[in-house]
Design a protein around this motif. Structure first.
Motif: not given
Length: 342
Positions: A67, A71, A189, A193
């Motif tokens: 991931c 990203f 994510n 994030l």
């Protein structure tokens, strides 16, 4: 006498110790299928699909690692678009095929990842075609920042790392549930994030603000079609073919998008577009044929034949000179007295 005695026969002793070993449960189904006949195994298609299939926890572990790479690759591409014109971003992003070719040769997942000169030629054709296509439709603008070019190269390398490493981790397409994989990628994510919004805001890199309805609609459409569906089909195609073919297929979006502009908006392009679109399509089909015929390398075969022909011709030309210089070091009766023979 001892010499007349018959040689002793060797004796073989067997150990009386008996040991029973039990296979782990993960190998039990494979061991059972290996003892069955081919027609019987072929009838049980559902059992074959479950052999080696990754569980939800294993898919989550793989998604957690990829991931971040996924990203950063998308972030680098979007950041490059905001700093540099689209033509330069597309040209530099097409170098992902070269990075994929090198990484797949260093970290191979199957025999189709072997480095060949023909694959290198296909990648160079693709990059050259993308350059010509973008030159045909790009606007002349100077003073662009080189930071966008760096972001493009970083994104190209990360995409190559992403596809090569995931193919090395999962060798068959039926082992990985691709929708589940992207579901975990999106979940991680979302959970991990989101603090990046505040980090970018307070560092002054990008101000945080809620988008309006139009931008929300564009984000949703781009997320469903431009990210989820396209990434799903792309990753599935990479598993079915090879990482190089999947990467070169991304370059096809550039001439196809321009063809769509020509058909829908009646946009006219110069001859550079057609001169660049042909190598892009041609390189994709070349890579497909090379992988289909088990890493056939016609470029290397041609170079070897040319080299052998040159060496043979050079050897034939040197033979008369060498025959004139030869002489017999030991006098032989079969040599004529005039010394003409050699």
């Amino acid at each position: 006498s001892s010499a007349s005695q018959a040689p002793k026969k060797p004796r073989v002793r067997f150990s009386n110790i008996m040991e029973i070993r039990q296979l782990p449960s993960s190998h039990a189904l494979e061991a059972k299928l290996s003892r069955m006949s081919y027609p019987t195994v072929k009838e049980q298609e559902s059992i074959l699909k479950t052999v080696g299939k990754l569980t939800a926890s294993q898919v989550a572990k793989i998604s957690f690692f990829f991931c971040f790479v996924w990203f950063l690759a998308n972030f680098s591409y979007q950041e490059a678009l905001s700093d540099t014109q689209v033509a330069i971003v597309n040209i530099l992003s097409s170098t992902s095929g070269l990075f994929t070719l090198i990484l797949a040769a260093v970290f191979p997942s199957n025999s189709g990842d072997r480095f060949t000169l023909s694959k290198l030629l296909a990648v160079i054709l693709s990059i050259g075609g993308v350059v010509l296509v973008n030159l045909s439709g790009s606007e002349k603008s100077a003073g662009k920042d080189t930071i966008g070019s760096i972001w493009s190269l970083v994104g190209a390398m990360l995409y190559a790392v992403y596809i090569v490493m995931i193919k090395r981790k999962v060798d068959r397409e039926d082992k990985l549930d691709i929708p589940m994989f992207f579901g975990f990628v999106g979940l991680f994510n979302l959970l991990l994030l989101w603090p990046g919004f505040f980090l970018l805001h307070y560092t002054g890199f990008e101000a945080f603000e809620f988008p309006n309805k139009l931008i929300w609609m564009c984000i949703v459409i781009n997320g469903l079609i431009g990210t989820v569906l396209s990434e799903f089909l792309w990753l599935w195609g990479c598993f079915l073919t090879s990482s190089l073919i999947g990467t070169l297929a991304l370059s096809l979006t550039i001439p196809l998008s321009i063809i769509a502009d020509m058909c829908m908006q009646k946009v006219q392009f110069s001859w550079l577009f057609f001169a660049g679109a042909v190598p892009v399509f041609f390189s994709f089909f070349i890579a497909t044929l090379l992988c289909h015929y088990n890493n056939w390398d016609p470029v290397m075969v041609g170079i070897r034949r040319i080299f052998a022909f040159i060496c043979r011709k050079h050897r034939i030309q040197r033979m008369p000179e060498e025959s004139e210089q030869c002489e017999s070091l030991i006098p032989m009766h079969s040599v004529s007295q005039d010394g003409d023979g050699c």
